[in-house]
Scaffold this active site. Structure first.
Site, mmCIF file in Angstrom:
data_model
loop_
_atom_site.group_PDB
_atom_site.id
_atom_site.type_symbol
_atom_site.label_atom_id
_atom_site.label_comp_id
_atom_site.label_asym_id
_atom_site.label_seq_id
_atom_site.Cartn_x
_atom_site.Cartn_y
_atom_site.Cartn_z
ATOM 1 N N SER A 244 0.848 -1.195 0.000
ATOM 2 C CA SER A 244 0.000 0.000 0.000
ATOM 3 C C SER A 244 0.876 1.235 0.000
ATOM 4 O O SER A 244 1.636 1.480 0.945
ATOM 5 C CB SER A 244 -0.882 0.016 1.250
ATOM 6 O OG SER A 244 -1.421 1.321 1.397
ATOM 7 N N HIS B 185 -1.317 -1.313 -4.189
ATOM 8 C CA HIS B 185 -2.560 -0.996 -3.464
ATOM 9 C C HIS B 185 -2.624 0.513 -3.251
ATOM 10 O O HIS B 185 -1.682 1.130 -2.742
ATOM 11 C CB HIS B 185 -2.591 -1.753 -2.140
ATOM 12 C CG HIS B 185 -3.895 -1.640 -1.421
ATOM 13 N ND1 HIS B 185 -5.008 -2.378 -1.768
ATOM 14 C CD2 HIS B 185 -4.270 -0.880 -0.367
ATOM 15 C CE1 HIS B 185 -6.008 -2.086 -0.961
ATOM 16 N NE2 HIS B 185 -5.599 -1.157 -0.098
ATOM 17 N N ASP C 221 -4.887 3.554 -1.736
ATOM 18 C CA ASP C 221 -5.941 3.855 -0.772
ATOM 19 C C ASP C 221 -6.520 5.249 -0.992
ATOM 20 O O ASP C 221 -5.822 6.256 -0.864
ATOM 21 C CB ASP C 221 -5.384 3.769 0.654
ATOM 22 C CG ASP C 221 -5.155 2.327 1.069
ATOM 23 O OD1 ASP C 221 -6.108 1.536 1.016
ATOM 24 O OD2 ASP C 221 -4.011 1.997 1.449
ATOM 25 N N MET D 215 -9.112 7.948 0.359
ATOM 26 C CA MET D 215 -9.886 8.329 1.550
ATOM 27 C C MET D 215 -10.421 9.748 1.357
ATOM 28 O O MET D 215 -9.715 10.620 0.865
ATOM 29 C CB MET D 215 -8.984 8.285 2.789
ATOM 30 C CG MET D 215 -8.326 6.921 2.996
ATOM 31 S SD MET D 215 -7.330 6.911 4.478
ATOM 32 C CE MET D 215 -6.605 5.271 4.384
ATOM 33 N N HIS E 170 -8.517 0.992 -3.738
ATOM 34 C CA HIS E 170 -9.414 0.720 -2.604
ATOM 35 C C HIS E 170 -10.130 2.027 -2.277
ATOM 36 O O HIS E 170 -9.534 2.940 -1.696
ATOM 37 C CB HIS E 170 -8.561 0.213 -1.419
ATOM 38 C CG HIS E 170 -9.319 0.044 -0.144
ATOM 39 N ND1 HIS E 170 -8.680 -0.156 1.065
ATOM 40 C CD2 HIS E 170 -10.647 0.040 0.126
ATOM 41 C CE1 HIS E 170 -9.598 -0.273 2.024
ATOM 42 N NE2 HIS E 170 -10.784 -0.143 1.490
ATOM 43 N N MET F 131 -12.355 4.275 -0.258
ATOM 44 C CA MET F 131 -13.003 4.516 1.037
ATOM 45 C C MET F 131 -13.678 5.873 0.907
ATOM 46 O O MET F 131 -13.241 6.882 1.477
ATOM 47 C CB MET F 131 -11.951 4.506 2.160
ATOM 48 C CG MET F 131 -11.413 3.105 2.447
ATOM 49 S SD MET F 131 -9.831 3.113 3.314
ATOM 50 C CE MET F 131 -8.720 3.233 1.917
ATOM 51 N N MET G 130 -11.210 -6.239 5.624
ATOM 52 C CA MET G 130 -10.418 -5.298 6.420
ATOM 53 C C MET G 130 -10.093 -5.955 7.768
ATOM 54 O O MET G 130 -10.987 -6.426 8.472
ATOM 55 C CB MET G 130 -11.203 -4.008 6.695
ATOM 56 C CG MET G 130 -11.474 -3.127 5.484
ATOM 57 S SD MET G 130 -10.026 -2.649 4.544
ATOM 58 C CE MET G 130 -9.090 -1.711 5.762
ATOM 59 N N ASP H 190 -6.498 -6.640 4.324
ATOM 60 C CA ASP H 190 -5.899 -5.297 4.383
ATOM 61 C C ASP H 190 -5.894 -4.786 5.825
ATOM 62 O O ASP H 190 -6.950 -4.609 6.426
ATOM 63 C CB ASP H 190 -6.736 -4.366 3.489
ATOM 64 C CG ASP H 190 -6.160 -2.958 3.356
ATOM 65 O OD1 ASP H 190 -5.076 -2.691 3.913
ATOM 66 O OD2 ASP H 190 -6.802 -2.131 2.680
HETATM 67 C C1 DX5 Z 1 -6.291 1.356 5.831
HETATM 68 C C2 DX5 Z 1 -5.838 1.082 4.420
HETATM 69 C C3 DX5 Z 1 -4.697 0.169 4.308
HETATM 70 C C4 DX5 Z 1 -3.407 0.616 4.915
HETATM 71 C C5 DX5 Z 1 -2.746 -0.606 5.450
HETATM 72 O O1 DX5 Z 1 -7.485 2.070 5.797
HETATM 73 O O2 DX5 Z 1 -6.905 0.542 3.668
HETATM 74 O O3 DX5 Z 1 -4.482 -0.242 2.960
HETATM 75 O O4 DX5 Z 1 -2.533 1.251 4.034
HETATM 76 O O5 DX5 Z 1 -1.636 -0.205 6.180
HETATM 77 P P1 DX5 Z 1 -0.817 -1.186 7.108
HETATM 78 O O6 DX5 Z 1 -0.327 -2.312 6.260
HETATM 79 O O7 DX5 Z 1 0.260 -0.320 7.629
HETATM 80 O O8 DX5 Z 1 -1.770 -1.673 8.185
HETATM 81 ZN ZN ZN Z 2 -6.496 -0.360 1.639
#
Ligand code: DX5
Ligand code: ZN
Length: 228
Positions: free
Chosen positions: A8, A33, A35, A37, A66, A68, A137, A179
């Site tokens: 990620s 990956h 993310d 947000m 991903h 969110m 998750m 994840d």
């Molecule tokens: C959290 C994200 C993850 C995050 C994981 O909301 O969706 O993808 O980057 O990070 P680690 O591997 O550090 O838990």
């Molecule tokens: Zn993620």
């Protein structure tokens, strides 16, 4: 069983994002990956489609977006256009889950649903044939570097059973991704529960030698006792 490791880039150095993507792919990443947000569905704000478009030329592997975000549809379409290979979203964030899955596939991407730690698996009931991926998750979404929630292992086992039953009957392939809090010391147990695709942010980018971390993860996965 082929396993995929999806670093990620949430934990990468954003000032050198293209270089980080190239380096982690050279180190053995199977997916990037990504993310997204929105400070609405989750309490943090990260990258939009322009970032995806910017790193696309640096990535020789699929970008695993991903989402969110809420609402989902317009951003899903924008990320497909920006070069995403896979797009996953949280079912609670879409008013019309079946339609959202359809529009992602119609845009040429693989589509998947993401389950927060307390989200029930009933959202899978009527859409298995529309899925290329299920993402479990193992932390509450919003931040990197959180601790793995052990109950996620039971959920992964339950999803593995559903996927295996579905593919035995109808064929196709559905990846099972996990994840949050994935590290060298727990990846084997997660694989044994049934996951085949592993997101790792801080575990990879928190170390100077990405290649060494990914190799250590693969060595653990090679010892996994689950016979697929
Ligand atoms: C959290 C994200 C993850 C995050 C994981 O909301 O969706 O993808 O980057 O990070 P680690 O591997 O550090 O838990
Ligand atoms: Zn993620």
């Amino acid at each position: 069983m082929s396993y995929r490791i999806a670093p990620s880039i949430l934990s990468a150095d954003f000032a050198r994002l293209g270089e980080e993507v190239r380096t982690v792919i050279e180190a053995g990443a199977d997916l990037i990956h990504f993310d997204v947000m929105d400070n609405h569905y989750v309490p943090n704000l990260t990258m939009g489609p322009m970032f995806c478009e910017a790193i696309r030329p640096h990535s020789s592997v699929p970008i695993d977006v991903h989402l969110m975000v809420k609402p989902v549809d317009a951003l899903a379409a924008a990320f497909a256009k920006a070069g995403a290979g896979l797009i996953t979203f949280h079912p609670e964030a879409s008013e019309h889950i079946d339609r959202t899955l359809g529009l992602i596939r119609d845009a040429g991407c693989k589509a998947g649903l993401v389950f927060n730690p307390a989200t029930p698996l009933t959202y899978l009931d009527h859409v298995m044939d529309k899925l290329d991926m299920v993402l479990i998750m193992s932390v509450n979404p919003g931040f990197g570097g959180q601790k793995f929630i052990p109950e996620a292992l039971n959920k992964i086992r339950a999803v593995r059973q559903r996927i295996d039953e579905h593919t035995a009957r109808h064929g196709g392939e559905i990846w099972l991704e996990v994840d949050g809090g994935v590290k060298v010391d727990n990846i084997r147990a997660i694989a044994e529960a049934g996951a085949d695709t592993f997101v790792a942010g801080s575990a990879v980018f928190g170390q100077p030698d990405y290649q060494a971390v990914i190799a250590a993860m693969r060595a653990e996965l090679a010892q996994s006792r689950r016979i697929a």
